[in-house]
Design a protein around this motif. Sequence first.
Motif, PDB file in Angstrom:
ATOM      1  N   SER A 139      39.449  43.157  29.146  1.00 43.93           N
ATOM      2  CA  SER A 139      39.779  42.448  30.386  1.00 43.93           C
ATOM      3  C   SER A 139      39.831  43.401  31.572  1.00 43.93           C
ATOM      4  CB  SER A 139      41.116  41.714  30.236  1.00 43.93           C
ATOM      5  OG  SER A 139      42.170  42.637  29.981  1.00 43.93           O
ATOM      6  N   LEU A 140      40.334  44.625  31.346  1.00 46.10           N
ATOM      7  CA  LEU A 140      40.374  45.614  32.423  1.00 46.10           C
ATOM      8  C   LEU A 140      38.960  46.059  32.795  1.00 46.10           C
ATOM      9  CD1 LEU A 140      42.003  47.381  34.324  1.00 46.10           C
ATOM     10  CD2 LEU A 140      42.210  49.078  32.502  1.00 46.10           C
ATOM     11  N   ILE A 141      38.098  46.221  31.795  1.00 47.35           N
ATOM     12  CA  ILE A 141      36.705  46.567  32.067  1.00 47.35           C
ATOM     13  C   ILE A 141      36.045  45.450  32.881  1.00 47.35           C
ATOM     14  CG2 ILE A 141      34.456  47.068  31.044  1.00 47.35           C
ATOM     15  CD1 ILE A 141      36.428  49.286  30.580  1.00 47.35           C
ATOM     16  N   GLY A 142      36.281  44.209  32.469  1.00 49.23           N
ATOM     17  CA  GLY A 142      35.703  43.070  33.189  1.00 49.23           C
ATOM     18  C   GLY A 142      36.191  42.988  34.624  1.00 49.23           C
ATOM     19  N   LEU A 143      37.479  43.257  34.823  1.00 50.93           N
ATOM     20  CA  LEU A 143      38.037  43.232  36.165  1.00 50.93           C
ATOM     21  C   LEU A 143      37.425  44.329  37.026  1.00 50.93           C
ATOM     22  CD1 LEU A 143      40.092  41.870  38.011  1.00 50.93           C
ATOM     23  CD2 LEU A 143      41.826  43.455  37.161  1.00 50.93           C
ATOM     24  N   ASN A 144      37.211  45.496  36.433  1.00 54.17           N
ATOM     25  CA  ASN A 144      36.559  46.584  37.160  1.00 54.17           C
ATOM     26  C   ASN A 144      35.143  46.195  37.589  1.00 54.17           C
ATOM     27  OD1 ASN A 144      37.929  49.323  37.499  1.00 54.17           O
ATOM     28  ND2 ASN A 144      38.527  48.826  35.412  1.00 54.17           N
ATOM     29  N   LEU A 145      34.404  45.568  36.701  1.00 52.35           N
ATOM     30  CA  LEU A 145      33.039  45.148  37.022  1.00 52.35           C
ATOM     31  C   LEU A 145      33.027  44.140  38.170  1.00 52.35           C
ATOM     32  CD1 LEU A 145      31.563  44.763  33.423  1.00 52.35           C
ATOM     33  CD2 LEU A 145      31.033  46.558  35.083  1.00 52.35           C
ATOM     34  N   ALA A 146      33.934  43.189  38.109  1.00 55.89           N
ATOM     35  CA  ALA A 146      34.013  42.181  39.164  1.00 55.89           C
ATOM     36  C   ALA A 146      34.385  42.816  40.504  1.00 55.89           C
ATOM     37  CB  ALA A 146      35.034  41.111  38.779  1.00 55.89           C
ATOM     38  N   MET A 147      35.339  43.739  40.481  1.00 56.47           N
ATOM     39  CA  MET A 147      35.763  44.387  41.712  1.00 56.47           C
ATOM     40  C   MET A 147      34.667  45.289  42.270  1.00 56.47           C
ATOM     41  SD  MET A 147      38.094  44.386  43.901  1.00 56.47           S
ATOM     42  CE  MET A 147      39.324  43.471  42.968  1.00 56.47           C
ATOM     43  N   THR A 148      33.893  45.907  41.396  1.00 57.68           N
ATOM     44  CA  THR A 148      32.775  46.742  41.841  1.00 57.68           C
ATOM     45  C   THR A 148      31.732  45.899  42.563  1.00 57.68           C
ATOM     46  OG1 THR A 148      33.094  48.303  40.026  1.00 57.68           O
ATOM     47  CG2 THR A 148      30.941  48.294  41.081  1.00 57.68           C
ATOM     48  N   ALA A 149      31.401  44.745  41.998  1.00 56.10           N
ATOM     49  CA  ALA A 149      30.436  43.855  42.647  1.00 56.10           C
ATOM     50  C   ALA A 149      30.958  43.392  44.005  1.00 56.10           C
ATOM     51  CB  ALA A 149      30.160  42.655  41.743  1.00 56.10           C
TER      52      ALA A 149
END
Length: 516
Positions: A18-28
Amino acid sequence: MKFNINKGLLERGKIDKSLIGLNLAMTAFYFSWWLTPSHIDNKFLYFLLFIGEIYHIFMALTFWHTIAPGQLKIKKVNRSKKFLPTVDIFITVAGEPVEIVKQTINKVLNMNYPKSFIYILNDSLVAKKENWREYEYLAEEMGVFCITRTVSGGAKAGNINHALKITTGKLIAIFDADMQPRPNFLSRLIPYFRNKKVGFVQTPQYYKNWQNNLVSSGAWAQQEFFFGPIMKGKEKSNSAFICGTNFLIRRTALLEAGGMQENNIAEDFLTSLFVHNNGWLSYYVNEVLSEGLAPEDMLSYFKQQLRWARGSLEIVFTRNNPLFKKRLSWHQRIEYLSSSLYYFNGIIVLIDIVMPLLFLFFGIRPVAASSTSFALFFVPFIFLNLYSLRMASADRISFQALSFTQSSWTLQILALKSILLKQKMKFEVTSKRALTGNYINLAYPHITYIVLAFMGSITAVLREGINPSVITNIAWVLVNTILFIPFIMAAYKAEGVPRPKLEIDLATENERKHVK
């Protein structure tokens, strides 16, 4: 990565998907800001910053790829004492203090493995060291073998390859002169080789002198993070690589790779790539099984980091680029490429630190947007990145590690320059004793920056007064200044053996004489 001196472990923090996914979303979300044309002011400078952001995001993505949950699929280790392959133990020396080598041999003897043969790989003669015979006397005194090279070539890699030709052990343990193994080093690693697909097993480089001064503590702060979440993360994609010392390798795997690679100053990194390309497995044991010495003066640190940067960057510009290795998995290619591209950070840091100076002195703006609108995108992105670093390192990432990493931009640019100009860099053994002297000259670029930042801040205030743009750019140079200060302090003074002349020893291909 919490270090427990009793257990000897370097642990990585737990990262969930979930933290990895949140990082990806925030990067985009953050990158979308840079894709908005209305944010462009000076097109050339904006382009430079845009390239820098692509680099930052790529490195962030590869970092998350490394630390993402997962585990190398490997058979359970069978620790039966009946598995006793022959082991050659190589201790590489090239003029290091004999008393340090003696301590290392004593520790090796304490491993007390029944089928081991201990060799001092003596490169001191070809390195033109006056004490080269002392290692032969030491070997005789301690009941071990000494292999003294008389024909040079290939530096440390050549020294190891020379010994490969006249030894026969099924497995080979390699230690630098100062890296002293614990008694359970071999008993801990050998069982992995019951799996005939395992090519090598790497362990951390722990610096027992890390608390001695600012240089040694800074060097360890960086190593601690690398040998914690980074190497353990690389293991899951079979990408943990050889780190020069404290590893055990199968002779067959090393010979299939062509021995230690002599055409790269980071011979361990390139050799690992070849071993993996041949289909071998690697394993990383995140347990301190050897203890050595960190550089204790800025010159030794500078040269060590410069060598690593040059060797890693060079791979990108050659046919050994991991993208061209078809037998590597894409996960492996990403891991090797990210390790090499890490050292491009120097040119990106230069771009980032110059931009606020251009505004402070000349009022030149790369971006047209307000500081507030940028902060709405940037602050959540950087906060989440720093939080992820903290989680991955089990709350052990330090300001000093960030400082030394940011401040290494000068040596990283020097490494890149040497590659682009086809200059050859001589392999130099990191000093095992602190060198005395003032190495503040290695921090001149950082000091110059701080002076310019101060002058530029005054210039901007006199020109425009106090406004959001001035405050934002002063804040940026202040952050850079704070990050540079520990590095400058570490360079200021060192106490130890007499200081040698500062020579990086770069020569163009036309000027270079091949070192045999």
